[in-house]
Design an enzyme around this catalytic site. Sequence first.
Site, PDB file in Angstrom:
ATOM      1  CB  CYS A   1      94.071  -8.564  31.175  1.00 15.17           C
ATOM      2  SG  CYS A   1      94.888  -7.650  29.862  1.00 15.17           S
TER       3      CYS A   1
ATOM      4  CG  HIS B   1      97.737 -11.585  27.675  1.00 10.80           C
ATOM      5  ND1 HIS B   1      96.366 -11.690  27.845  1.00 10.80           N
ATOM      6  CD2 HIS B   1      98.150 -10.715  28.635  1.00 10.80           C
ATOM      7  CE1 HIS B   1      95.983 -10.919  28.856  1.00 10.80           C
ATOM      8  NE2 HIS B   1      97.052 -10.326  29.354  1.00 10.80           N
TER       9      HIS B   1
ATOM     10  CG  HIS C   1      96.479 -12.972  34.294  1.00 14.99           C
ATOM     11  ND1 HIS C   1      95.538 -13.075  33.295  1.00 14.99           N
ATOM     12  CD2 HIS C   1      97.063 -11.742  34.134  1.00 14.99           C
ATOM     13  CE1 HIS C   1      95.557 -11.961  32.555  1.00 14.99           C
ATOM     14  NE2 HIS C   1      96.465 -11.149  33.047  1.00 14.99           N
TER      15      HIS C   1
END
Lengths: 92, 522
Positions: free
Chosen positions: B106, B265, B232
């Site tokens: 990620c 996400h 994040h």
Amino acid sequence: MNDSQRILAERIIAGLNLEDLKPADIDPQAPLFGEGLKLDSIDALELAVIVERNYGIRIPNMDVGKQAFASLAALDAFITSQPRSAPAAPRS
Amino acid sequence: MPRIIGCAVATPQGSLDATIHALRAAHGQPGELAGELIGLLHALSLEALAGLRPDLVVLATTKGDCDRWCTALLAEGGGLEGGPAWLARQLGERLAAPAFAVSSACASSPLAVGVAARWLLAGRAQRVLVVGGDRSGAFVRDGFSALRAIDPVGCRPFDADRVGLRLGEAAAALLLARDDDAGSGPFLQGWGASMDANHLTGPSRDGAGLALACTRALERASSGPPALIIAHGTGTRYNDDSESLAYARACPGVPLTALKGLIGHSLGACGLVELAIAQEFHRRGRCAGVVGLTRQGCAGAVEVLPPGSHDLAPGAILSANAGFGGLNGAVVIGDRPAPARAVARHECTTVVEIMPDCWMRRRAGGSPERTPWSEPGDGGALPRLGAREVTGSADASWGRMDLACRALVALGHLLGPLPRECALVLCSESGCAATDRLYELERRAGHADPQRFAYTLPSTPIGETSIRLKLQGPGLVLLGADEQQARQVAEDLLADCPAVVLAWVEADRPPHRAYAELWQVR
């Protein structure tokens, strides 16, 4: 180590791919995580899967898991104390 | 230089704007949505990219088009269509430019942006297009569910009651130019990356790894503390705790926001989506607070902006991402160009190669030493590379590693002592195809396995190696890069770190070899 603990140890070794380890190497009273077997949180999730598939017992969350997974003896006692549904189909 | 001269975001709903409306309809958080964010997303459009002539395309992705990849893997012959290397080639053909993929879970986007920035600074290109994209189908959804990481209510970054993430899906593109006068967009001021060297799926408890990436990016930018952090913010308990500690350490007192409560996400693409939004925040001097936040509750002392629109102080914006394997990346954008930094004189000091029957090591100026394996691999395949044979001691979590992980860990061990700041660059065509295939077969039989899922990322071997060898430099996988491109990426990294391990691993497919070079600054 009694019979049910040994069978559980075999299932843990196979399920977690613990190479170079035999059931007799696991001290039933020693911690599974951190010291002792040095398992980590990915192993904990996998251990929950192993318990569900082999014994039909669902670990609802990792707070329950933490206590149940304290040692081989503790996990064996936890499994014995739980009402069971039929075990899930074994992994293909 | 470099400068951001264009960006775009697309989602299955069309635009990011449409996605936000769809998510709002599906999950309902009335009154919480930031009007500022919805408005500015109208400005981002794929049309901005029409007619581009980039000199290089860098694809940031964890797994590419995962559904297509699995279908190909399970078919007769087991092809690699849909994977990162294949997807990068498709993009390259359409945009008539060389292309490869960067995969760091990620954190793929900030790592890819770093590769692009260094490429521009090296003078090899005038314009580089960074594209981020990941499909988040059943493969990913079932995996995160098995890891118990999904919040059924929706993602609530930095909220006291957060319990997990919400998957989203997006593709984003960022066009970077070398010329300072190539447009009016913000400069890419700094970039930095690190490895936690701690745990494969869990972030470090103290946030030290991510703090290191942020500090490196801010040092590279040399413009002081930023005005805003775009975190994040996945909404999992551990991530947000760890992140808040990282920011409290790396840039105390800087307000932070997070966008995944609104847009979900989008895995490897998320950093690029967030950078596209960051450059709009920068342009407008306003930013959106954290959608999904009701009551802040996280380990580190940070100022989390509540939902709504906020004035932005003048200054740079830091955008950071963290991924499985403990891979972290951060990017700083702002008004000032990044200072130039030359690559120091360097040399290849050691080479190691693992073959089915033996391993070889050659140090600079020396002749190759060969050591046979105790049990060679069958039929031209690599042997099992057991912990005792590779490291000389037992290792509790060695058994769950797939062959690609073992091969990279073994290469790292065989290279000898590596500096802590060493970067890891892994090159591959097939990534973790063998593990993906096993996971997908189990998943389709109704058993998505949490342990196996952790190994279905091309960058997992990087994580395993950094954990075992305690390496904290940047970590990334190149998929579909040719040898020259890979060497250039590695050489560019030597501007920012003292050593790079450049490895090629095809453990499960021909040529069944693993090879690595250690490059060090003199």
